[in-house]
Design an enzyme around this catalytic site. Structure first.
Site, PDB file in Angstrom:
ATOM      1  N   ASP A  62       0.871  -1.173   0.000  1.00  0.00           N
ATOM      2  CA  ASP A  62       0.000   0.000   0.000  1.00  0.00           C
ATOM      3  C   ASP A  62       0.908   1.223   0.000  1.00  0.00           C
ATOM      4  O   ASP A  62       1.553   1.527   1.008  1.00  0.00           O
ATOM      5  CB  ASP A  62      -0.902  -0.007   1.253  1.00  0.00           C
ATOM      6  CG  ASP A  62      -1.962   1.094   1.213  1.00  0.00           C
ATOM      7  OD1 ASP A  62      -1.669   2.191   0.675  1.00  0.00           O
ATOM      8  OD2 ASP A  62      -3.076   0.861   1.712  1.00  0.00           O
ATOM      9  N   ALA A  88     -13.054  -6.621  -3.082  1.00  0.00           N
ATOM     10  CA  ALA A  88     -12.980  -5.156  -3.084  1.00  0.00           C
ATOM     11  C   ALA A  88     -13.806  -4.589  -4.236  1.00  0.00           C
ATOM     12  O   ALA A  88     -14.954  -4.180  -4.052  1.00  0.00           O
ATOM     13  CB  ALA A  88     -11.537  -4.704  -3.171  1.00  0.00           C
ATOM     14  N   ARG A  89     -13.242  -4.586  -5.420  1.00  0.00           N
ATOM     15  CA  ARG A  89     -13.950  -4.064  -6.578  1.00  0.00           C
ATOM     16  C   ARG A  89     -13.571  -4.830  -7.830  1.00  0.00           C
ATOM     17  O   ARG A  89     -12.379  -5.101  -8.064  1.00  0.00           O
ATOM     18  CB  ARG A  89     -13.592  -2.583  -6.827  1.00  0.00           C
ATOM     19  CG  ARG A  89     -14.487  -1.610  -6.115  1.00  0.00           C
ATOM     20  CD  ARG A  89     -15.936  -1.715  -6.613  1.00  0.00           C
ATOM     21  NE  ARG A  89     -16.862  -0.931  -5.836  1.00  0.00           N
ATOM     22  CZ  ARG A  89     -17.425  -1.316  -4.676  1.00  0.00           C
ATOM     23  NH1 ARG A  89     -17.170  -2.469  -4.133  1.00  0.00           N
ATOM     24  NH2 ARG A  89     -18.294  -0.536  -4.059  1.00  0.00           N
ATOM     25  N   ASP A 113     -15.922 -11.809  -5.202  1.00  0.00           N
ATOM     26  CA  ASP A 113     -17.251 -11.309  -4.785  1.00  0.00           C
ATOM     27  C   ASP A 113     -17.724 -10.162  -5.665  1.00  0.00           C
ATOM     28  O   ASP A 113     -18.893  -9.801  -5.621  1.00  0.00           O
ATOM     29  CB  ASP A 113     -17.159 -10.837  -3.319  1.00  0.00           C
ATOM     30  CG  ASP A 113     -18.498 -10.366  -2.761  1.00  0.00           C
ATOM     31  OD1 ASP A 113     -19.498 -11.100  -2.926  1.00  0.00           O
ATOM     32  OD2 ASP A 113     -18.555  -9.269  -2.179  1.00  0.00           O
ATOM     33  N   GLU A 115     -21.684  -5.538 -13.121  1.00  0.00           N
ATOM     34  CA  GLU A 115     -22.637  -6.221 -12.235  1.00  0.00           C
ATOM     35  C   GLU A 115     -24.050  -5.779 -12.591  1.00  0.00           C
ATOM     36  O   GLU A 115     -24.235  -4.599 -12.918  1.00  0.00           O
ATOM     37  CB  GLU A 115     -22.332  -5.883 -10.774  1.00  0.00           C
ATOM     38  CG  GLU A 115     -20.964  -6.399 -10.332  1.00  0.00           C
ATOM     39  CD  GLU A 115     -20.663  -6.125  -8.849  1.00  0.00           C
ATOM     40  OE1 GLU A 115     -21.510  -5.545  -8.154  1.00  0.00           O
ATOM     41  OE2 GLU A 115     -19.580  -6.504  -8.407  1.00  0.00           O
ATOM     42  N   HIS A 143     -21.533 -10.163  -4.969  1.00  0.00           N
ATOM     43  CA  HIS A 143     -21.305  -8.905  -4.233  1.00  0.00           C
ATOM     44  C   HIS A 143     -22.012  -8.934  -2.875  1.00  0.00           C
ATOM     45  O   HIS A 143     -22.840  -8.069  -2.571  1.00  0.00           O
ATOM     46  CB  HIS A 143     -21.757  -7.708  -5.082  1.00  0.00           C
ATOM     47  CG  HIS A 143     -21.082  -6.416  -4.684  1.00  0.00           C
ATOM     48  ND1 HIS A 143     -20.763  -5.430  -5.590  1.00  0.00           N
ATOM     49  CD2 HIS A 143     -20.670  -5.929  -3.488  1.00  0.00           C
ATOM     50  CE1 HIS A 143     -20.193  -4.411  -4.958  1.00  0.00           C
ATOM     51  NE2 HIS A 143     -20.130  -4.696  -3.682  1.00  0.00           N
ATOM     52  N   LEU A 144     -21.648  -9.920  -2.078  1.00  0.00           N
ATOM     53  CA  LEU A 144     -22.305 -10.126  -0.778  1.00  0.00           C
ATOM     54  C   LEU A 144     -21.494  -9.595   0.397  1.00  0.00           C
ATOM     55  O   LEU A 144     -21.901  -9.760   1.548  1.00  0.00           O
ATOM     56  CB  LEU A 144     -22.541 -11.631  -0.551  1.00  0.00           C
ATOM     57  CG  LEU A 144     -23.568 -12.314  -1.440  1.00  0.00           C
ATOM     58  CD1 LEU A 144     -23.711 -13.789  -1.037  1.00  0.00           C
ATOM     59  CD2 LEU A 144     -24.923 -11.628  -1.331  1.00  0.00           C
ATOM     60  N   GLY A 145     -20.338  -8.972   0.117  1.00  0.00           N
ATOM     61  CA  GLY A 145     -19.429  -8.575   1.197  1.00  0.00           C
ATOM     62  C   GLY A 145     -20.101  -7.783   2.306  1.00  0.00           C
ATOM     63  O   GLY A 145     -19.795  -7.975   3.484  1.00  0.00           O
ATOM     64  N   ALA A 146     -21.009  -6.891   1.949  1.00  0.00           N
ATOM     65  CA  ALA A 146     -21.632  -6.026   2.960  1.00  0.00           C
ATOM     66  C   ALA A 146     -23.007  -6.511   3.362  1.00  0.00           C
ATOM     67  O   ALA A 146     -23.724  -5.829   4.089  1.00  0.00           O
ATOM     68  CB  ALA A 146     -21.733  -4.605   2.411  1.00  0.00           C
TER      69      ALA A 146
HETATM   70  P1  NAD Z   1     -10.024   2.359   2.433  1.00  0.00           P
HETATM   71  O1  NAD Z   1     -10.061   3.632   1.672  1.00  0.00           O
HETATM   72  O2  NAD Z   1     -10.103   2.393   3.908  1.00  0.00           O
HETATM   73  O3  NAD Z   1      -8.706   1.553   2.046  1.00  0.00           O
HETATM   74  C1  NAD Z   1      -8.241   1.427   0.740  1.00  0.00           C
HETATM   75  C2  NAD Z   1      -6.728   1.299   0.811  1.00  0.00           C
HETATM   76  O4  NAD Z   1      -6.237   1.092  -0.521  1.00  0.00           O
HETATM   77  C3  NAD Z   1      -6.037   2.564   1.349  1.00  0.00           C
HETATM   78  O5  NAD Z   1      -5.188   2.247   2.429  1.00  0.00           O
HETATM   79  C4  NAD Z   1      -5.242   3.086   0.157  1.00  0.00           C
HETATM   80  O6  NAD Z   1      -4.027   3.682   0.529  1.00  0.00           O
HETATM   81  C5  NAD Z   1      -5.010   1.805  -0.628  1.00  0.00           C
HETATM   82  N1  NAD Z   1      -4.685   2.046  -2.030  1.00  0.00           N
HETATM   83  C6  NAD Z   1      -5.144   3.012  -2.857  1.00  0.00           C
HETATM   84  N2  NAD Z   1      -4.560   2.910  -4.067  1.00  0.00           N
HETATM   85  C7  NAD Z   1      -3.714   1.861  -3.992  1.00  0.00           C
HETATM   86  C8  NAD Z   1      -2.824   1.258  -4.930  1.00  0.00           C
HETATM   87  N3  NAD Z   1      -2.679   1.737  -6.163  1.00  0.00           N
HETATM   88  N4  NAD Z   1      -2.115   0.182  -4.523  1.00  0.00           N
HETATM   89  C9  NAD Z   1      -2.254  -0.314  -3.265  1.00  0.00           C
HETATM   90  N5  NAD Z   1      -3.066   0.229  -2.333  1.00  0.00           N
HETATM   91  C10 NAD Z   1      -3.785   1.297  -2.703  1.00  0.00           C
HETATM   92  O7  NAD Z   1     -11.189   1.457   1.814  1.00  0.00           O
HETATM   93  P2  NAD Z   1     -11.864   0.213   2.514  1.00  0.00           P
HETATM   94  O8  NAD Z   1     -12.983   0.674   3.343  1.00  0.00           O
HETATM   95  O9  NAD Z   1     -10.828  -0.622   3.140  1.00  0.00           O
HETATM   96  O10 NAD Z   1     -12.500  -0.522   1.244  1.00  0.00           O
HETATM   97  C11 NAD Z   1     -11.643  -1.230   0.377  1.00  0.00           C
HETATM   98  C12 NAD Z   1     -12.399  -1.706  -0.852  1.00  0.00           C
HETATM   99  O11 NAD Z   1     -13.391  -2.664  -0.465  1.00  0.00           O
HETATM  100  C13 NAD Z   1     -13.162  -0.625  -1.613  1.00  0.00           C
HETATM  101  O12 NAD Z   1     -13.034  -0.884  -3.003  1.00  0.00           O
HETATM  102  C14 NAD Z   1     -14.599  -0.848  -1.215  1.00  0.00           C
HETATM  103  O13 NAD Z   1     -15.507  -0.358  -2.133  1.00  0.00           O
HETATM  104  C15 NAD Z   1     -14.611  -2.361  -1.121  1.00  0.00           C
HETATM  105  N6  NAD Z   1     -15.706  -2.929  -0.344  1.00  0.00           N
HETATM  106  C16 NAD Z   1     -16.381  -3.977  -0.889  1.00  0.00           C
HETATM  107  C17 NAD Z   1     -17.389  -4.555  -0.175  1.00  0.00           C
HETATM  108  C18 NAD Z   1     -18.166  -5.705  -0.757  1.00  0.00           C
HETATM  109  O14 NAD Z   1     -19.363  -5.757  -0.580  1.00  0.00           O
HETATM  110  N7  NAD Z   1     -17.533  -6.649  -1.420  1.00  0.00           N
HETATM  111  C19 NAD Z   1     -17.741  -4.065   1.096  1.00  0.00           C
HETATM  112  C20 NAD Z   1     -17.000  -3.017   1.632  1.00  0.00           C
HETATM  113  C21 NAD Z   1     -15.962  -2.455   0.904  1.00  0.00           C
HETATM  114  C1  MLT Z   2     -19.137  -1.060  -0.613  1.00  0.00           C
HETATM  115  O1  MLT Z   2     -18.277  -0.488  -1.308  1.00  0.00           O
HETATM  116  O2  MLT Z   2     -19.483  -0.634   0.499  1.00  0.00           O
HETATM  117  C2  MLT Z   2     -19.711  -2.330  -1.134  1.00  0.00           C
HETATM  118  O3  MLT Z   2     -19.853  -2.279  -2.491  1.00  0.00           O
HETATM  119  C3  MLT Z   2     -20.905  -2.769  -0.404  1.00  0.00           C
HETATM  120  C4  MLT Z   2     -22.242  -2.615  -1.054  1.00  0.00           C
HETATM  121  O4  MLT Z   2     -22.787  -1.523  -1.093  1.00  0.00           O
HETATM  122  O5  MLT Z   2     -22.774  -3.620  -1.500  1.00  0.00           O
END
Ligand code: NAD
Ligand code: MLT
Length: 309
Positions: free
Chosen positions: A169, A228-229, A253, A258, A277-280
């Site tokens: 990171d 994540a995404r 996920d 989508e 996309h069930l993470g949350a």
């Molecule tokens: P956050 O902003 O707290 O953390 C993201 C991290 O990624 C930061 O520490 C940042 O420095 C780092 N980052 C940015 N660019 C980077 C790069 N090029 N290389 C390496 N690291 C890099 O975000 P978060 O709350 O931890 O969420 C992380 C991801 O999870 C987001 O994409 C969010 O949308 C996703 N998410 C998905 C679900 C789901 O339902 N599957 C649920 C919650 C979050």
């Molecule tokens: C998020 O980024 O928080 C996730 O995509 C969760 C969601 O809204 O489903």
């Protein structure tokens, strides 16, 4: 004020808006002209990841004050356009972190022990005990790409399961990583040392296809988890890497498009575990993000500070 909600959120969030005296209209799964028409007289818009809030939406929504994202990722919202139109964008950065981290750990076990594959076969009447020899997480190295809120929570949980931690990171300090017991390395180091790689970055121009053919080859023999995404990991490259045995498995996920189309290559690969996309998707997380988002919409209407804007 009128709030349009275009992706389902927990009732507690809708009630909070109504209790504050606002009108709430839900219009799930609207897109195109129907979305533009629905948003035309809205003062607030609440979405999850399903609604694309584009420049056209901001053009149509002339009375819009705030877009609330009931979740973390704002990659479905055109932030530049929001700024040009003077619209606040606020997310709920904390409410679903634990849920996302728990789902990541579940997906890691699912791929390491082939749980979904064995489940399907047993439900089909097959006792395939001899076909699945899994891998333990204990003693293996976890590579975390993106050590933010979710990445840190995943790191803590898997540290307690006996994994060694490395992280990539570029935006966090070595000290912070060290506090979590993780060694901060570059992306090459992370890929080369990890047995399991888990991705937790936002989707940005910088992270799009961050993990593709070359990076997957560096992870040879390992497992990749993406909760994540979609778009951060190249799906065609990942499907090929698992299919050809470059990787031992994958768990995904989130997808670039989508809902996924039935011809998404990952759906065809036996050793790629997938969830929609069930993470949350836990009761607690959904209540948290719905109420936090509603509070911010109410604050914006009252011209009070919006904490997560
Ligand atoms: P956050 O902003 O707290 O953390 C993201 C991290 O990624 C930061 O520490 C940042 O420095 C780092 N980052 C940015 N660019 C980077 C790069 N090029 N290389 C390496 N690291 C890099 O975000 P978060 O709350 O931890 O969420 C992380 C991801 O999870 C987001 O994409 C969010 O949308 C996703 N998410 C998905 C679900 C789901 O339902 N599957 C649920 C919650 C979050
Ligand atoms: C998020 O980024 O928080 C996730 O995509 C969760 C969601 O809204 O489903």
């Amino acid at each position: 004020m009128k709030v349009l909600v275009t992706d389902p959120i927990a009732d507690a969030g809708l009630e909070r808006l109504r209790d504050a005296g606002h009108e709430v209209e839900t219009a799930y799964d609207v897109e195109g002209d129907a979305l533009l028409s629905a948003v035309s007289d809205a003062n607030g818009l609440i979405v999850r990841s399903g609604t694309e809030v584009t420049e056209e939406v901001f053009e149509a929504a002339t009375d819009l004050v705030i877009v609330g994202r009931a979740g973390i990722g704002v990659d479905n919202i055109d932030i530049e356009s929001a700024t040009e139109h003077g619209v606040i964008v606020a997310n709920a950065p904390e409410g679903n972190v634990r849920a996302a981290a728990e789902h990541t750990v579940a997906m890691m076990f699912a791929t390491a022990r082939s749980i979904p594959q064995a489940h399907v076969r047993l439900k089909g009447g097959e006792w395939a005990k001899g076909d699945y020899l899994g891998t333990e997480l204990n003693g293996k190295t976890l590579g975390v790409v993106g050590l933010g809120r979710v990445g840190q929570e995943v790191a803590k949980k898997l540290d307690s399961l006996g994994m060694d931690l490395v992280a990539y990171d570029p935006y966090i300090s070595e000290d912070r990583a060290a506090q979590l017991g993780a060694e901060l390395v570059d992306l090459d180091g992370c890929l080369e040392r990890a047995d399991f790689l888990t991705v937790h970055t936002p989707l940005t121009p910088e992270t799009e296809n961050l993990i593709s053919d070359e990076e997957l080859a560096q992870l040879e023999g390992g497992y990749l988890v993406n909760c994540a995404r979609g778009g951060v990991v190249d799906e065609d490259a990942l499907a090929a890497a698992v299919e050809e045995g470059v990787l031992a498995g994958a768990a995904v996920d989130v997808f670039a498009d989508e809902p996924v189309s039935p011809d998404n290559p990952l759906l065809e690969v036996e050793d790629a575990v997938v969830t929609p996309h069930l993470g949350a998707s836990t009761e607690a997380a959904q209540e948290n993000v719905a109420t936090s988002t509603a509070d911010q919409v109410v604050a914006a209407f009252a011209e009070e500070p919006v904490v997560n804007a």
